[in-house]
Scaffold this active site. Structure first.
Site, PDB file in Angstrom:
ATOM      1  N   HIS A 164       4.400   2.430   6.544  1.00  0.00           N
ATOM      2  CA  HIS A 164       3.519   3.090   5.570  1.00  0.00           C
ATOM      3  C   HIS A 164       3.531   4.605   5.794  1.00  0.00           C
ATOM      4  O   HIS A 164       3.678   5.387   4.844  1.00  0.00           O
ATOM      5  CB  HIS A 164       2.104   2.523   5.706  1.00  0.00           C
ATOM      6  CG  HIS A 164       1.078   3.243   4.895  1.00  0.00           C
ATOM      7  ND1 HIS A 164       0.686   2.831   3.635  1.00  0.00           N
ATOM      8  CD2 HIS A 164       0.365   4.373   5.145  1.00  0.00           C
ATOM      9  CE1 HIS A 164      -0.222   3.658   3.162  1.00  0.00           C
ATOM     10  NE2 HIS A 164      -0.431   4.603   4.061  1.00  0.00           N
ATOM     11  N   GLU A 165       3.369   5.011   7.058  1.00  0.00           N
ATOM     12  CA  GLU A 165       3.352   6.444   7.349  1.00  0.00           C
ATOM     13  C   GLU A 165       4.736   7.058   7.124  1.00  0.00           C
ATOM     14  O   GLU A 165       4.855   8.197   6.674  1.00  0.00           O
ATOM     15  CB  GLU A 165       2.902   6.673   8.793  1.00  0.00           C
ATOM     16  CG  GLU A 165       1.519   6.131   9.119  1.00  0.00           C
ATOM     17  CD  GLU A 165       0.444   6.653   8.191  1.00  0.00           C
ATOM     18  OE1 GLU A 165       0.600   7.784   7.669  1.00  0.00           O
ATOM     19  OE2 GLU A 165      -0.546   5.951   7.974  1.00  0.00           O
TER      20      GLU A 165
ATOM     21  N   HIS B  38       5.162   8.074   3.635  1.00  0.00           N
ATOM     22  CA  HIS B  38       4.576   9.369   3.294  1.00  0.00           C
ATOM     23  C   HIS B  38       5.560  10.506   3.587  1.00  0.00           C
ATOM     24  O   HIS B  38       5.600  11.510   2.870  1.00  0.00           O
ATOM     25  CB  HIS B  38       3.288   9.591   4.101  1.00  0.00           C
ATOM     26  CG  HIS B  38       2.111   8.827   3.573  1.00  0.00           C
ATOM     27  ND1 HIS B  38       1.727   8.882   2.258  1.00  0.00           N
ATOM     28  CD2 HIS B  38       1.230   7.996   4.184  1.00  0.00           C
ATOM     29  CE1 HIS B  38       0.658   8.120   2.069  1.00  0.00           C
ATOM     30  NE2 HIS B  38       0.347   7.559   3.227  1.00  0.00           N
TER      31      HIS B  38
ATOM     32  N   GLU C 270      -1.178   6.567  -1.729  1.00  0.00           N
ATOM     33  CA  GLU C 270      -1.370   5.489  -0.754  1.00  0.00           C
ATOM     34  C   GLU C 270      -0.813   4.179  -1.294  1.00  0.00           C
ATOM     35  O   GLU C 270      -0.193   3.409  -0.548  1.00  0.00           O
ATOM     36  CB  GLU C 270      -2.857   5.341  -0.428  1.00  0.00           C
ATOM     37  CG  GLU C 270      -3.450   6.495   0.366  1.00  0.00           C
ATOM     38  CD  GLU C 270      -2.807   6.660   1.723  1.00  0.00           C
ATOM     39  OE1 GLU C 270      -2.410   5.640   2.320  1.00  0.00           O
ATOM     40  OE2 GLU C 270      -2.687   7.809   2.180  1.00  0.00           O
TER      41      GLU C 270
END
Length: 243
Positions: A30-31, A34, A112
């Site tokens: 997930h990070e 980003h 997100e």
């Protein structure tokens, strides 16, 4: 970081201790999303924009204070003009900051959701991130940033806003439902608490980590370069054993 070349992901002790291998993999993916999606640069710019809007109001307050100190009969008219200008700046600044916060939250919620989808694309395993979110939902204790100016960086934190309008992350139930459409959101709290029954890390990963820490490797660059692309049976056996 400002770009993927100088990016860094920090993992908290709580995440390492409470998440197993698949869950931690989902969170890191997930990070990582980003980073690849350019959200880091966007986050830094948002901090600047929000402060710029807030600074207009702060400048108006400073003018108010300076005007009060310099008030007198000889310059009452000039002070009155300053007060009007300062009042306009305060109103414009705070209204702009309020609109900026709402925009900040709306944009970040979309990013997100994109990061969740990208994490599944990277790991090919929606259950890892879903289970991590379940575990986070069941935690009785959450980290908080103890500082006066946290609002400007709220979009960088995994924390809910004051209400839906200022929340920088979608609700956990909504994120889990996106990962697993068949998930029963009414059972969220019960399932999350059950996942906390054993907060210890994955045992296999723990044993592998301890073995690697006890082993010293002697690496020769030439031998490593020569071995690239050459997979022999001992390598396959060792990979199977580690897996």
């Amino acid at each position: 970081g400002q770009n993927p070349a100088n990016a860094a992901v920090a993992v908290t002790r709580g995440a390492v201790e409470r998440l197993n291998r698949e869950q931690l993999q989902g969170v890191i993916a997930h990070e990582f999303s980003h980073i690849l999606n350019g959200d880091m640069r966007l986050n830094v710019r948002m901090v600047g924009w929000l402060f710029g809007l807030t600074f207009i109001a702060l400048a108006g307050r400073m003018i108010f204070e300076l005007g009060g100190r310099g008030s007198g009969r000889s310059n009452d008219k000039g002070v009155g003009v300053l007060y009007v200008i300062a009042l306009v700046m305060i109103i414009v600044g705070y209204l702009g900051a309020l609109a900026g916060r709402i925009l900040q939250a709306a944009v970040c919620r979309r990013r997100e959701s994109l990061a969740d989808a990208s994490a599944v694309q990277f790991t090919r395993n929606p259950d890892g991130l879903k289970d991590a979110l379940l575990k986070i939902a069941g935690l009785d204790r959450h980290g908080r940033l103890a500082a006066a100016r946290t609002a400007e960086v709220a979009h960088m934190l995994f924390a809910a806003g004051l209400d839906r309008a200022f929340a920088t992350h979608p609700p956990l139930a909504e994120r889990i439902r996106a990962l697993d459409p068949s998930f029963d959101t009414s059972a969220l709290e019960r399932i999350a608490k059950r996942t906390l029954a054993d907060p210890t890390p994955d045992r296999d990963l723990e044993q592998l980590t301890s073995r690697l820490q006890e082993t010293r490797f002697v690496v020769e660059p030439g031998a490593v370069a020569a071995a690239v692309g050459r997979i022999e049976s001992p390598d396959i056996d060792e990979a199977a054993r580690l897996r």
